[in-house]
Design a protein around this motif. Structure first.
Motif, PDB file in Angstrom:
ATOM      1  N   GLY A 112      -2.553  -5.969  -1.882  1.00  0.00           N
ATOM      2  CA  GLY A 112      -3.437  -6.483  -0.841  1.00  0.00           C
ATOM      3  C   GLY A 112      -2.880  -7.707  -0.145  1.00  0.00           C
ATOM      4  O   GLY A 112      -2.860  -7.787   1.090  1.00  0.00           O
ATOM      5  N   VAL A 113      -2.430  -8.694  -0.919  1.00  0.00           N
ATOM      6  CA  VAL A 113      -1.893  -9.921  -0.329  1.00  0.00           C
ATOM      7  C   VAL A 113      -0.631  -9.623   0.460  1.00  0.00           C
ATOM      8  O   VAL A 113      -0.422 -10.151   1.556  1.00  0.00           O
ATOM      9  CB  VAL A 113      -1.623 -10.967  -1.425  1.00  0.00           C
ATOM     10  CG1 VAL A 113      -0.907 -12.177  -0.845  1.00  0.00           C
ATOM     11  CG2 VAL A 113      -2.924 -11.403  -2.079  1.00  0.00           C
ATOM     12  N   LEU A 114       0.245  -8.758  -0.077  1.00  0.00           N
ATOM     13  CA  LEU A 114       1.477  -8.410   0.632  1.00  0.00           C
ATOM     14  C   LEU A 114       1.172  -7.744   1.966  1.00  0.00           C
ATOM     15  O   LEU A 114       1.800  -8.050   2.986  1.00  0.00           O
ATOM     16  CB  LEU A 114       2.327  -7.481  -0.237  1.00  0.00           C
ATOM     17  CG  LEU A 114       3.010  -8.116  -1.450  1.00  0.00           C
ATOM     18  CD1 LEU A 114       3.659  -7.040  -2.305  1.00  0.00           C
ATOM     19  CD2 LEU A 114       4.046  -9.138  -0.996  1.00  0.00           C
ATOM     20  N   GLN A 115       0.205  -6.820   1.973  1.00  0.00           N
ATOM     21  CA  GLN A 115      -0.130  -6.133   3.219  1.00  0.00           C
ATOM     22  C   GLN A 115      -0.774  -7.086   4.211  1.00  0.00           C
ATOM     23  O   GLN A 115      -0.477  -7.040   5.415  1.00  0.00           O
ATOM     24  CB  GLN A 115      -1.073  -4.957   2.936  1.00  0.00           C
ATOM     25  CG  GLN A 115      -1.329  -4.082   4.153  1.00  0.00           C
ATOM     26  CD  GLN A 115      -2.121  -2.836   3.810  1.00  0.00           C
ATOM     27  OE1 GLN A 115      -2.431  -2.568   2.661  1.00  0.00           O
ATOM     28  NE2 GLN A 115      -2.477  -2.065   4.822  1.00  0.00           N
ATOM     29  N   ALA A 116      -1.648  -7.958   3.725  1.00  0.00           N
ATOM     30  CA  ALA A 116      -2.322  -8.888   4.623  1.00  0.00           C
ATOM     31  C   ALA A 116      -1.345  -9.878   5.238  1.00  0.00           C
ATOM     32  O   ALA A 116      -1.384 -10.150   6.448  1.00  0.00           O
ATOM     33  CB  ALA A 116      -3.423  -9.630   3.862  1.00  0.00           C
ATOM     34  N   MET A 117      -0.432 -10.422   4.422  1.00  0.00           N
ATOM     35  CA  MET A 117       0.533 -11.385   4.947  1.00  0.00           C
ATOM     36  C   MET A 117       1.637 -10.708   5.760  1.00  0.00           C
ATOM     37  O   MET A 117       2.329 -11.341   6.537  1.00  0.00           O
ATOM     38  CB  MET A 117       1.145 -12.189   3.798  1.00  0.00           C
ATOM     39  CG  MET A 117       0.165 -13.126   3.107  1.00  0.00           C
ATOM     40  SD  MET A 117      -0.649 -14.305   4.225  1.00  0.00           S
ATOM     41  CE  MET A 117      -2.244 -13.499   4.485  1.00  0.00           C
ATOM     42  N   GLY A 118       1.792  -9.387   5.570  1.00  0.00           N
ATOM     43  CA  GLY A 118       2.747  -8.640   6.378  1.00  0.00           C
ATOM     44  C   GLY A 118       2.366  -8.609   7.843  1.00  0.00           C
ATOM     45  O   GLY A 118       3.196  -8.313   8.708  1.00  0.00           O
TER      46      GLY A 118
END
Length: 563
Positions: A112-118
């Motif tokens: 989730g964090v990786l996708q959001a910060m992507g």
């Protein structure tokens, strides 16, 4: 979405995001304006070609700088969000962490964090370019010829309307897909955990029906998501192609009428064609942004969850006695604890028994302030737990749960969680008192043996001994025990009992137990059923009374007597 992103990041990270967005916007405007240099006659081709080349070079530099800024900011913010999420999770009440929530947060903290910060590193630049560059190019077209520019401008609200309609029509499909993915992930874990049962039942060759059903639902949800996206993609392509066709027809008519030169028409058509690529990419970018938005919404919901309030002027408890004063606690619509009043003098032991679901473990959780009560007060050392700082309250209490979780590390590292600054002799003494030393001696790596994730490389009894050693090392004046021997074999139960006796010595203790033999030495026993105290007293008194406790005692002895 940018507002939600800034809210998730926090105020300290808002400035670099705004700076990056401004840089990306400037880059998109320069890209659009560079096409304003197209045109002229063959005689003066060299000046405008040089100017166009210079503009492209400036755009290339800006694009490199803005993309690099996006990657750097994305990397920095990824680390910052992990820290912010971790700090916030550490302040949330422990009662917030139910079984479903733990899995959800686990996925959120990884994918989730990786996708959001992507979004910042990979999606923000193309999205800004797809929105700003066509608008800049339309402004340039208006400068070339207001009629052609106005015809192109009419397409802007049409494209915006299609994007908004697509987003709204796909919201339900995206939410359903997200839910089906979550359910399928749970079924996969369930399937893996159920392998011993399936193999014992001779069903290794069979398909796991609930997993198959869940995967079929994921397939259906994916199909519905794709079908929901098709009208928007087709509509956007038709709108862009229709606009280009209108410009082509209008330009030809104006050129034939002598109102505009052929070179100007050609330049405008080149500009229109340059608008098409970023506009058509909006469909793909929009889908990725919706996926990132759902992850951002989940992060935002967690970060906006209010932790239990900390007292402005914390009060230090005076002593280690415990008290429940007319306590009522509700979980949803269910009243778990109903007007309970009891006290545990300093240094005494209270045992809580009763049927499952009666509220026994909840009493321990309220003492440790996993939750706040709805009515009444829970006091430690004569002070309401809500008036004690979390750090001070946790320092007063050592908890040994039925289900022990160990971190993936050595035994010594897991024991030291009780008191990280303890010296080696104190750690060894706590392990010996918990009878953990005999476990360590037979492990291949001794003290350096790795326990595995969750303590999976140790047995339940061995994990329990580590937990007791950890509590002994902490040396807290209040001890809470929750069903610590309910699922142990006789050998481990005897060892754990010995460690528990050392742990309870001289401390204020509240123990929850199903095995009645563990409570007979308590100074006081309460029988809890339906969130209410049905009986209370000493072991001999309650047996003589012949009530619910006596029935429980007799039932607990029946198997042993029968054997």
């Amino acid at each position: 979405m940018i507002r939600m992103l800034l809210r998730v990041l926090g105020h300290e990270y808002a400035r670099p995001v705004r700076r990056t967005v401004a840089l990306m916007t400037t880059t998109a405007v320069v890209e659009g304006l560079s096409y304003a240099l197209l045109g002229g006659t063959p005689a003066d081709a060299r000046p405008w070609l040089v100017a166009f080349g210079a503009a492209v070079a400036v755009y290339a530099v800006l694009r490199y700088v803005s993309d690099l800024s996006g990657f750097r900011v994305g990397t920095t913010l990824l680390r910052g969000v992990y820290h912010r999420l971790g700090d916030h999770l550490a302040r949330l009440p422990l009662g917030w962490y139910d079984a479903g929530r733990v899995g959800e947060v686990s996925v959120m903290a990884s994918r989730g964090v990786l996708q959001a910060m992507g979004v910042i590193a990979h999606l923000l630049a193309p999205f800004v370019s797809a929105c700003v560059t066509p608008l800049t190019i339309i402004a340039v077209m208006l400068a070339f010829d207001w009629r052609m520019g106005l015809a192109a401008l009419v397409a802007a609200p049409v494209v915006a309307a299609i994007q908004i309609w697509t987003g709204r029509s796909m919201a339900a499909a995206d939410a359903e897909r997200h839910e089906r993915d979550r359910e399928a992930g749970g079924r996969v874990v369930e399937y893996l955990q159920a392998q011993p049962v399936l193999r014992a039942g001779g069903r290794t060759a069979e398909r796991f029906r609930s997993l198959d059903d869940s995967l079929r639902e994921v397939q259906r949800a994916s199909r519905r998501t794709v079908l929901s996206a098709l009208p928007g993609m087709v509509g956007l392509a038709l709108a862009v192609q229709a606009t280009f066709t209108v410009l082509l027809v209008l330009g030809a008519r104006l050129a034939l009428g002598g109102d505009i030169g052929a070179a100007e028409v050609l330049a405008i058509l080149v500009l229109a064609a340059r608008c098409a690529d970023p506009l058509l990419s909006l469909s793909d970018i929009g889908g990725k942004l919706r996926g990132a938005r759902s992850e951002l919404a989940g992060l935002d919901a967690v970060l906006r969850t209010e932790p239990l309030p900390e007292p402005r002027e914390p009060v230090q408890p005076a002593g280690h006695g415990l008290e429940f004063a007319s306590v009522t606690f509700r979980h949803g619509d269910r009243t778990v604890i109903d007007d309970v009043s009891l006290s545990v003098p300093e240094g005494q032991r209270l045992a809580v028994v009763g049927p499952s679901g009666g509220g026994k473990s909840t009493l321990l959780q309220l003492l440790a302030r996993f939750y706040d009560v709805d009515a009444g007060a829970v006091r430690v050392g004569g002070v309401d737990v809500r008036a004690i700082s979390t750090e001070v309250l946790m320092a007063q209490i050592a908890i040994v749960f039925q289900d022990v979780y160990l971190f993936d590390g050595t035994i010594e590292e897991n024991i030291r969680l009780g008191r990280p600054d303890a010296d080696e002799a104190e750690v060894r003494a706590a392990a010996t008192a918990a009878r953990l030393d005999e476990v360590i001696e037979r492990l291949p790596g001794g003290w350096a043996a790795n326990v595995g994730e969750g303590g999976a490389l140790l047995s339940g009894g061995e994990r329990q001994r580590v937990s007791i050693a950890r509590a002994l090392l902490k040396n807290a004046p209040v001890v809470l025990l929750d069903e610590v021997t309910s699922a142990l074999d006789p050998v481990n139960e005897a060892a754990v009992h010995e460690g528990i006796e050392r742990l309870m010595a001289g401390r204020t203790v509240v123990m929850v137990a199903h095995r009645m033999r563990t409570v007979r030495r308590a100074d006081r026993i309460v029988f809890l059923d339906g969130g209410r105290i049905v009986e209370e007293g000493r072991h001999d008194e309650l047996l003589h009374h012949g009530g619910r406790y006596a029935d429980f005692w007799n039932v607990s002895l029946a198997p042993a007597t029968h054997g």
